[in-house]
Every structure is written in structure tokens, then in C-alpha cells.
Design a protein around this motif. Structure first.
Motif, short mmCIF file in Angstrom:
data_model
loop_
_atom_site.label_atom_id
_atom_site.label_comp_id
_atom_site.label_asym_id
_atom_site.label_seq_id
_atom_site.Cartn_x
_atom_site.Cartn_y
_atom_site.Cartn_z
N TYR A 1 0.84 -1.19 0.00
CA TYR A 1 0.00 0.00 0.00
C TYR A 1 0.88 1.24 0.00
O TYR A 1 1.82 1.35 0.78
CB TYR A 1 -0.92 0.03 1.22
CG TYR A 1 -1.79 1.27 1.27
CD1 TYR A 1 -2.98 1.33 0.57
CD2 TYR A 1 -1.41 2.39 1.99
CE1 TYR A 1 -3.76 2.46 0.59
CE2 TYR A 1 -2.18 3.53 2.01
CZ TYR A 1 -3.37 3.55 1.31
OH TYR A 1 -4.14 4.68 1.33
N LYS B 1 4.96 3.18 -5.05
CA LYS B 1 4.87 3.76 -6.38
C LYS B 1 4.52 2.69 -7.42
O LYS B 1 5.10 1.62 -7.42
CB LYS B 1 6.20 4.42 -6.73
CG LYS B 1 6.16 5.20 -8.01
CD LYS B 1 7.42 6.00 -8.20
CE LYS B 1 7.31 6.81 -9.46
NZ LYS B 1 8.32 7.82 -9.56
N GLY C 1 -0.98 1.56 -8.23
CA GLY C 1 -2.26 1.89 -8.85
C GLY C 1 -2.40 1.28 -10.24
O GLY C 1 -3.49 0.86 -10.65
N TRP C 2 -1.30 1.23 -11.00
CA TRP C 2 -1.34 0.65 -12.34
C TRP C 2 -1.60 -0.85 -12.27
O TRP C 2 -2.24 -1.40 -13.16
CB TRP C 2 -0.03 0.92 -13.08
CG TRP C 2 0.10 2.34 -13.50
CD1 TRP C 2 0.83 3.31 -12.89
CD2 TRP C 2 -0.56 2.98 -14.60
NE1 TRP C 2 0.68 4.50 -13.55
CE2 TRP C 2 -0.17 4.33 -14.61
CE3 TRP C 2 -1.43 2.54 -15.58
CZ2 TRP C 2 -0.61 5.24 -15.55
CZ3 TRP C 2 -1.88 3.44 -16.53
CH2 TRP C 2 -1.48 4.77 -16.50
N ARG D 1 -3.27 -2.42 -9.68
CA ARG D 1 -4.57 -2.65 -9.06
C ARG D 1 -5.74 -2.26 -9.97
O ARG D 1 -6.69 -3.00 -10.12
CB ARG D 1 -4.65 -1.87 -7.75
CG ARG D 1 -5.80 -2.25 -6.88
CD ARG D 1 -5.72 -1.56 -5.53
NE ARG D 1 -7.08 -1.26 -5.11
CZ ARG D 1 -7.65 -0.08 -5.16
NH1 ARG D 1 -6.95 0.96 -5.56
NH2 ARG D 1 -8.87 0.10 -4.78
N ASP D 2 -5.66 -1.06 -10.57
CA ASP D 2 -6.76 -0.56 -11.41
C ASP D 2 -6.17 0.34 -12.50
O ASP D 2 -6.10 1.56 -12.33
CB ASP D 2 -7.76 0.21 -10.54
CG ASP D 2 -9.05 0.51 -11.27
OD1 ASP D 2 -9.11 0.27 -12.50
OD2 ASP D 2 -10.00 0.99 -10.63
N ARG E 1 -8.32 3.46 -13.80
CA ARG E 1 -8.37 4.57 -12.84
C ARG E 1 -7.03 5.31 -12.81
O ARG E 1 -7.00 6.54 -12.76
CB ARG E 1 -8.72 4.01 -11.47
CG ARG E 1 -8.89 5.04 -10.41
CD ARG E 1 -9.28 4.36 -9.12
NE ARG E 1 -9.51 5.32 -8.08
CZ ARG E 1 -9.84 5.01 -6.85
NH1 ARG E 1 -10.00 3.75 -6.51
NH2 ARG E 1 -10.03 5.94 -5.96
N ALA E 2 -5.94 4.56 -12.83
CA ALA E 2 -4.61 5.18 -12.81
C ALA E 2 -4.39 6.04 -14.06
O ALA E 2 -3.83 7.14 -13.97
CB ALA E 2 -3.53 4.10 -12.72
N HIS F 1 -6.39 9.31 -13.65
CA HIS F 1 -5.76 10.24 -12.72
C HIS F 1 -4.49 10.86 -13.31
O HIS F 1 -4.19 12.03 -13.07
CB HIS F 1 -5.47 9.57 -11.38
CG HIS F 1 -6.69 9.35 -10.57
ND1 HIS F 1 -7.45 10.37 -10.07
CD2 HIS F 1 -7.31 8.22 -10.19
CE1 HIS F 1 -8.48 9.89 -9.40
NE2 HIS F 1 -8.42 8.57 -9.47
N LYS F 2 -3.75 10.10 -14.10
CA LYS F 2 -2.55 10.63 -14.72
C LYS F 2 -2.91 11.76 -15.70
O LYS F 2 -2.30 12.82 -15.69
CB LYS F 2 -1.81 9.52 -15.47
CG LYS F 2 -0.63 9.99 -16.24
CD LYS F 2 0.59 9.25 -15.86
CE LYS F 2 1.78 9.81 -16.60
NZ LYS F 2 3.01 9.42 -16.01
#
Length: 84
Positions: free
Chosen positions: A52, A55, A58-59, A61-62, A65-66, A69-70
Motif C-alpha cells: 500500500y 509507487k 495503482g497501475w 490494481r486498477d 483509474r490510474a 488520474h494521470k
């Protein structure tokens, strides 16, 4: 997942087409929450969940979404950055 736009004819995901551009709207309540409650939550999660807050997680896990956000971070600016 996506649809054709009238202007370009390209297949564009609807989530990116409706994305905000420009200045992000400041929110005092969200800012306070991120500094108090959010900080405690992150500390607890970091001790309990391996990986958790690392770096690039996020890529893994999802990725959708990543990617959102980018793009969002690249196309908008903070309100406070106007006065720097």
C-alpha cells in the motif's frame, strides 16, 4: 466502453471526454480531511496492507483509474499555483 465523437470520429472513452480541464476547484473540507483523517487512515493501511502506498501500485490494481488520474493531473492545475 467508448464512442465516436462528432468532431474527430475517433473512438474515445467517455470518461476521458468528460474530463475537467483548467483550474481545479478548491475545497476547504476536503483539504482538512486529507490532512487529518486521511493521514491516520494511510498510516494504518500502510502497516496492515503490504504494497500500500508504493509507487506504481495503482497501475497494477486498477489501470483504468490510474490512467484517468494521470491525465487529470496533467490537464489541470491547483488554484494555489496561480499565485506562485
Amino acid at each position: 466502453m467508448g464512442h465516436r465523437t462528432r468532431l474527430t470520429g475517433w473512438l474515445v472513452p467517455s470518461i476521458i471526454e468528460s474530463m475537467k480541464l483548467g483550474i481545479r476547484t478548491p475545497s476547504l473540507s476536503k483539504s482538512i480531511s486529507a490532512r487529518t483523517r486521511g493521514r491516520v487512515t494511510r498510516i494504518v493501511k500502510r502497516t496492515l496492507i503490504p504494497g500500500y502506498g508504493r509507487k506504481g501500485m495503482g497501475w497494477l490494481r486498477d489501470p483504468r483509474r490510474a490512467a484517468y488520474h494521470k491525465v487529470y493531473r496533467k490537464t489541470t492545475i491547483r488554484f494555489g499555483d496561480l499565485f506562485k
